[in-house]
Design a protein around this motif. Sequence first.
Motif, PDB file in Angstrom:
ATOM      1  N   GLN A  42       0.778  -1.132  -0.046  1.00  0.00           N
ATOM      2  CA  GLN A  42       0.145   0.011   0.124  1.00  0.00           C
ATOM      3  C   GLN A  42       0.993   1.263   0.164  1.00  0.00           C
ATOM      4  OE1 GLN A  42      -2.464   0.222   3.396  1.00  0.00           O
ATOM      5  NE2 GLN A  42      -3.680   2.090   2.696  1.00  0.00           N
ATOM      6  N   HIS A  43       1.907   1.028   0.767  1.00  0.00           N
ATOM      7  CA  HIS A  43       2.957   2.247   0.801  1.00  0.00           C
ATOM      8  C   HIS A  43       3.428   2.572  -0.575  1.00  0.00           C
ATOM      9  CE1 HIS A  43       2.508   1.359   4.971  1.00  0.00           C
ATOM     10  NE2 HIS A  43       3.191   0.541   4.794  1.00  0.00           N
ATOM     11  N   TRP A  44       3.717   1.778  -1.270  1.00  0.00           N
ATOM     12  CA  TRP A  44       4.256   2.119  -2.761  1.00  0.00           C
ATOM     13  C   TRP A  44       3.294   2.764  -3.613  1.00  0.00           C
ATOM     14  CZ3 TRP A  44       8.969   2.421  -5.140  1.00  0.00           C
ATOM     15  CH2 TRP A  44       8.960   2.472  -6.607  1.00  0.00           C
ATOM     16  N   PHE A  45       2.012   2.081  -3.639  1.00  0.00           N
ATOM     17  CA  PHE A  45       0.805   2.433  -4.273  1.00  0.00           C
ATOM     18  C   PHE A  45       0.520   3.771  -3.930  1.00  0.00           C
ATOM     19  CE2 PHE A  45      -3.597   2.870  -4.970  1.00  0.00           C
ATOM     20  CZ  PHE A  45      -3.785   2.117  -6.290  1.00  0.00           C
ATOM     21  N   ARG A 215      14.053  10.755   9.949  1.00  0.00           N
ATOM     22  CA  ARG A 215      13.594  12.208  10.442  1.00  0.00           C
ATOM     23  C   ARG A 215      14.692  13.415  10.099  1.00  0.00           C
ATOM     24  NH1 ARG A 215      12.716  11.438  16.718  1.00  0.00           N
ATOM     25  NH2 ARG A 215      14.754  10.304  16.423  1.00  0.00           N
ATOM     26  N   ASN A 216      15.737  13.151   9.666  1.00  0.00           N
ATOM     27  CA  ASN A 216      16.666  13.960   9.192  1.00  0.00           C
ATOM     28  C   ASN A 216      17.332  13.558   7.774  1.00  0.00           C
ATOM     29  OD1 ASN A 216      16.663  15.732  11.340  1.00  0.00           O
ATOM     30  ND2 ASN A 216      17.607  13.969  12.416  1.00  0.00           N
ATOM     31  N   TYR A 217      16.464  12.935   6.834  1.00  0.00           N
ATOM     32  CA  TYR A 217      17.066  12.261   5.654  1.00  0.00           C
ATOM     33  C   TYR A 217      17.226  13.248   4.513  1.00  0.00           C
ATOM     34  CZ  TYR A 217      12.665  13.543   3.105  1.00  0.00           C
ATOM     35  OH  TYR A 217      11.572  14.099   2.340  1.00  0.00           O
ATOM     36  N   ALA A 248       9.263  13.447  -6.087  1.00  0.00           N
ATOM     37  CA  ALA A 248       8.004  13.486  -5.167  1.00  0.00           C
ATOM     38  C   ALA A 248       7.400  12.060  -4.611  1.00  0.00           C
ATOM     39  CB  ALA A 248       6.953  14.039  -5.918  1.00  0.00           C
ATOM     40  N   HIS A 249       7.739  11.121  -5.695  1.00  0.00           N
ATOM     41  CA  HIS A 249       7.260   9.694  -5.175  1.00  0.00           C
ATOM     42  C   HIS A 249       8.044   9.464  -3.817  1.00  0.00           C
ATOM     43  CE1 HIS A 249       6.303   5.304  -5.976  1.00  0.00           C
ATOM     44  NE2 HIS A 249       7.172   5.357  -5.456  1.00  0.00           N
ATOM     45  N   HIS A 250       9.639   9.442  -3.979  1.00  0.00           N
ATOM     46  CA  HIS A 250      10.441   9.027  -2.996  1.00  0.00           C
ATOM     47  C   HIS A 250      10.140   9.943  -1.570  1.00  0.00           C
ATOM     48  CE1 HIS A 250      11.501   5.760  -5.295  1.00  0.00           C
ATOM     49  NE2 HIS A 250      11.876   6.354  -6.269  1.00  0.00           N
ATOM     50  N   LYS A 251       9.984  11.114  -1.746  1.00  0.00           N
ATOM     51  CA  LYS A 251       9.833  12.086  -0.572  1.00  0.00           C
ATOM     52  C   LYS A 251       8.579  11.805   0.139  1.00  0.00           C
ATOM     53  CE  LYS A 251      12.956  15.863  -1.701  1.00  0.00           C
ATOM     54  NZ  LYS A 251      12.923  17.423  -1.552  1.00  0.00           N
ATOM     55  N   TYR A 252       7.614  11.175  -0.698  1.00  0.00           N
ATOM     56  CA  TYR A 252       6.360  10.970  -0.121  1.00  0.00           C
ATOM     57  C   TYR A 252       6.435   9.765   0.954  1.00  0.00           C
ATOM     58  CZ  TYR A 252       1.482   9.436   0.857  1.00  0.00           C
ATOM     59  OH  TYR A 252       0.144   8.980   1.378  1.00  0.00           O
ATOM     60  N   LEU A 253       7.520   8.592   0.379  1.00  0.00           N
ATOM     61  CA  LEU A 253       7.576   7.796   1.249  1.00  0.00           C
ATOM     62  C   LEU A 253       8.440   7.986   2.497  1.00  0.00           C
ATOM     63  CD1 LEU A 253       8.821   5.098  -1.592  1.00  0.00           C
ATOM     64  CD2 LEU A 253       6.758   5.052  -0.141  1.00  0.00           C
ATOM     65  N   ASN A 256       5.959   9.975   4.795  1.00  0.00           N
ATOM     66  CA  ASN A 256       4.717   9.175   5.269  1.00  0.00           C
ATOM     67  C   ASN A 256       4.997   7.751   5.817  1.00  0.00           C
ATOM     68  OD1 ASN A 256       2.495  11.092   4.785  1.00  0.00           O
ATOM     69  ND2 ASN A 256       3.542  11.291   2.913  1.00  0.00           N
ATOM     70  N   HIS A 257       5.984   6.836   5.468  1.00  0.00           N
ATOM     71  CA  HIS A 257       6.226   5.494   5.856  1.00  0.00           C
ATOM     72  C   HIS A 257       7.865   5.541   6.079  1.00  0.00           C
ATOM     73  CE1 HIS A 257       2.196   4.822   4.592  1.00  0.00           C
ATOM     74  NE2 HIS A 257       2.406   5.441   3.452  1.00  0.00           N
ATOM     75  N   PRO A 258       8.780   6.275   6.924  1.00  0.00           N
ATOM     76  CA  PRO A 258       9.829   6.415   6.923  1.00  0.00           C
ATOM     77  C   PRO A 258      10.499   4.850   7.863  1.00  0.00           C
ATOM     78  CG  PRO A 258       8.917   7.673   8.871  1.00  0.00           C
ATOM     79  CD  PRO A 258       7.842   7.199   7.918  1.00  0.00           C
TER      80      PRO A 258
END
Length: 375
Positions: A42-45, A215-217, A248-253, A256-258
């Motif tokens: 679900q995280h990737w989607f 948190r500091n990526y 944007a895709h990877h920043k979302y991950l 939201n799902h670190p």
Amino acid sequence: MNNNNKAASYLHVCDFSKSSIASIETASIWAQSGKISFFQSQHWFEAWVNSLPEHANVDVITFYSGNDELVGFTLLGKARLNRFLPCAKQLFLNQTNSFTLDQVWVEFNKIHAIKRFEDGCSEQLLKRYFNSWFNVRIHLSMLLNSTSFLNIARVQGYNFSSQKIAGYRRNLVSNDTIETIIKSLSKNSRHQLTRSLKKLNSLCGEIKVEPINNRNYTGAFNELASLHKQRWGNTEHGSGFDNPYFVAHHKYLFDNHPERVELIAVKAGELLLGICYNFLSNKKVEFYCSGVNENVPDKHIKSGYLIHVALMAHYASLGYQVYDFLGGEAQYKRTIANEKYHFESLTIWNNSTFAKTLWFVNKVKTYLNRFVSKL
């Protein structure tokens, strides 16, 4: 076949929008985790959908059982077959046919479905779209299991072509170390990496692995991007880090799902060898991409190889059981992996007269190109 137990009785199609996928993001289908790949999660989607433009040329397809239970869903990209036949369409499972939007890529591709309904969803998808003669073909890339689609294609008389893509992984054990992993390799590889490790240790210092605090990526993400662009920026497809949809895709991950994604640096003393970006789930590490420092003090130092060996030892010590290089051929994968598997990409053609004619023309062109290339 019992519709309530095994078959998807019908499907619903709507145009893509952020609101049209809202119900999918909360669907109970995601609860069946098992040992799925992060690409099926679900995280990737969510990350991919949220990075797409608001009205991408994609159909949102939901599948239902006989008692109206949502049992599966997928996205299907749509595009013209070519500029000379504007009415002829081709379709793409969980892709858009826009390189910019697809550069994140998808592996372990599939229709997201409750397992017992997978065959029924595949059948419904092909029947629905091949009911229209101008839908000429469907591309299904990087499937780990192509059985459902192949069985349906054979029964319905659809022409198809397939391509195998190798994937590589290494099974880890808890006592793996850099030295024991190197010792397990072929004689030539063992010699080269032993020499490389000694050179690195003597010139720079011991290898150390440093996970980046999620948190500091941001700083590490930018450093990875810089290294990746140095290596891939001037190639045919370029670096994804120059692509705002990819970023944007990877920043979302990460935002939201670190807990499922990790940036991890590998150093020798104070020298940064590189930064890797990995997905973590079900005791499995999936290596997505890396930025490797090519500026090392000796030509015999194989930074890329040593980075992966060091990470394998690190993850093994944490209880991970698999380090997966994913699909695609590369010498470093063949050298370090101890298991090979395969994805399959399919192109299935409609059995309409129009599509069969185009399939035949395409077949002839393929044979002619092969013949000319041998001259």
